[in-house]
Design an enzyme around this catalytic site. Structure first.
Site, PDB file in Angstrom:
ATOM      1  N   VAL A   1      45.850  46.725  38.206  1.00  0.00           N
ATOM      2  CA  VAL A   1      45.286  45.620  38.653  1.00  0.00           C
ATOM      3  C   VAL A   1      44.716  45.427  40.025  1.00  0.00           C
ATOM      4  CG1 VAL A   1      46.768  43.682  38.603  1.00  0.00           C
ATOM      5  CG2 VAL A   1      44.404  43.072  37.877  1.00  0.00           C
TER       6      VAL A   1
ATOM      7  N   GLY B   1      41.620  46.493  42.311  1.00  0.00           N
ATOM      8  CA  GLY B   1      40.458  45.750  42.099  1.00  0.00           C
ATOM      9  C   GLY B   1      40.371  44.413  42.731  1.00  0.00           C
ATOM     10  N   HIS B   2      41.785  43.753  42.665  1.00  0.00           N
ATOM     11  CA  HIS B   2      42.089  42.280  42.620  1.00  0.00           C
ATOM     12  C   HIS B   2      43.150  42.372  43.848  1.00  0.00           C
ATOM     13  CE1 HIS B   2      42.847  38.009  41.422  1.00  0.00           C
ATOM     14  NE2 HIS B   2      41.624  38.175  41.208  1.00  0.00           N
ATOM     15  N   PHE B   3      42.897  42.186  44.905  1.00  0.00           N
ATOM     16  CA  PHE B   3      42.041  42.659  45.868  1.00  0.00           C
ATOM     17  C   PHE B   3      42.933  43.467  46.653  1.00  0.00           C
ATOM     18  CE2 PHE B   3      41.057  38.264  44.700  1.00  0.00           C
ATOM     19  CZ  PHE B   3      39.703  38.264  44.270  1.00  0.00           C
TER      20      PHE B   3
ATOM     21  N   ILE C   1      46.144  39.871  45.077  1.00  0.00           N
ATOM     22  CA  ILE C   1      46.571  38.545  44.321  1.00  0.00           C
ATOM     23  C   ILE C   1      46.646  38.866  42.830  1.00  0.00           C
ATOM     24  CG2 ILE C   1      46.202  36.294  43.865  1.00  0.00           C
ATOM     25  CD1 ILE C   1      44.659  36.049  46.480  1.00  0.00           C
TER      26      ILE C   1
END
Length: 137
Positions: A42, A45-47, A52
């Site tokens: 995850v 892409g986040h971030f 986070i």
């Protein structure tokens, strides 16, 4: 109880198994955990510049923890039927250990309502009331 126990109850698998183990469990309450690692997909892409852990995955982790509580005595597929009063209080970052505390607060017509609180280092990071059911296989 470790990941083997969790996998013996929940149908979820990597990368969507969001509970690493169970700390304590009773008939109406469960405490579980998830170690947040920078290697989790995850974070691609986040971030990438300031990772986070997504709030929606914290809620799903609470729902999976509730699923362990429901499915330990039943067979079937856990269903996430609703959510109320969701609040996100603090960001969760790689290296954190998320603690999921879930307790049953009601049962009606084949559904169970639970109250869930997610914590990091004894600080509430998220909370919600969830409505769950079990679909028989």
């Amino acid at each position: 109880m470790n990941i083997d126990y969790v996998r013996s109850i929940l149908p979820h698998r990597y990368p969507f198994l969001l509970v690493d183990g169970v700390i304590e469990e009773s008939e109406d309450r469960i405490v579980a955990f998830k170690n947040i690692s920078i290697s989790d997909p995850v974070f691609q892409g986040h971030f990438p510049e300031y990772p986070i852990y997504p709030g929606v995955l914290i809620i799903e982790g609470l729902a999976q923890t509730a699923g362990i509580l429901l499915l330990k005595d039943l067979e079937g597929i856990p269903l996430f039927l609703g959510i109320d009063e969701a609040r996100f209080k603090k960001e969760v970052r790689p290296g954190d250990k998320l603690i999921y505390e879930v307790k049953k607060i009601g049962e009606k017509l084949g559904t169970v309502q639970v109250e869930g609180v997610a914590k990091v280092e004894n600080t509430i990071v998220a909370k919600a009331k969830l409505l769950l059911g079990v679909k028989k296989k």
